[in-house]
Design a protein around this motif. Sequence first.
Motif: not given
Length: 123
Positions: A5, A7, A10, A26, A88-92
């Motif tokens: 991924m 990012e 962050h 990041h 895991n800022p984008k919850f991927l």
Amino acid sequence: HYHSMDEFSHYDLLEVSTGRKVAEGHKASFCLEDTTCDFGHLKRYACTSHTQGLSPGCYDTYNADIDCQWIDITDIKPGNYILKLVVNPKFLVLESDFTNNVVRCNIHYTGRFVTTNNCKLAQ
């Protein structure tokens, strides 16, 4: 090489008094794997395109000299700041609990050195 991924985490450097962001960075993830596990936990994931992941009680550790895991503070004045780190800022990555993904630390920058203390889980 592939990245799992763009990012994985962050970083924001914030002014203490205003909370204003003065710098950011990041960490891109090369891969997700169980590099090290606590006693009693077994490694399940490796760095391949089909077996990436992080097991409970395990860690994905990168060396400090790998690119893209810092904040550029070249133009930052010495003083006190807050480092906000979000994993895991984008919850991927699927997780059983996202409430422990944000940490805030006190930062003191002398102009030559940075010290960090009082790191705590935050929202």
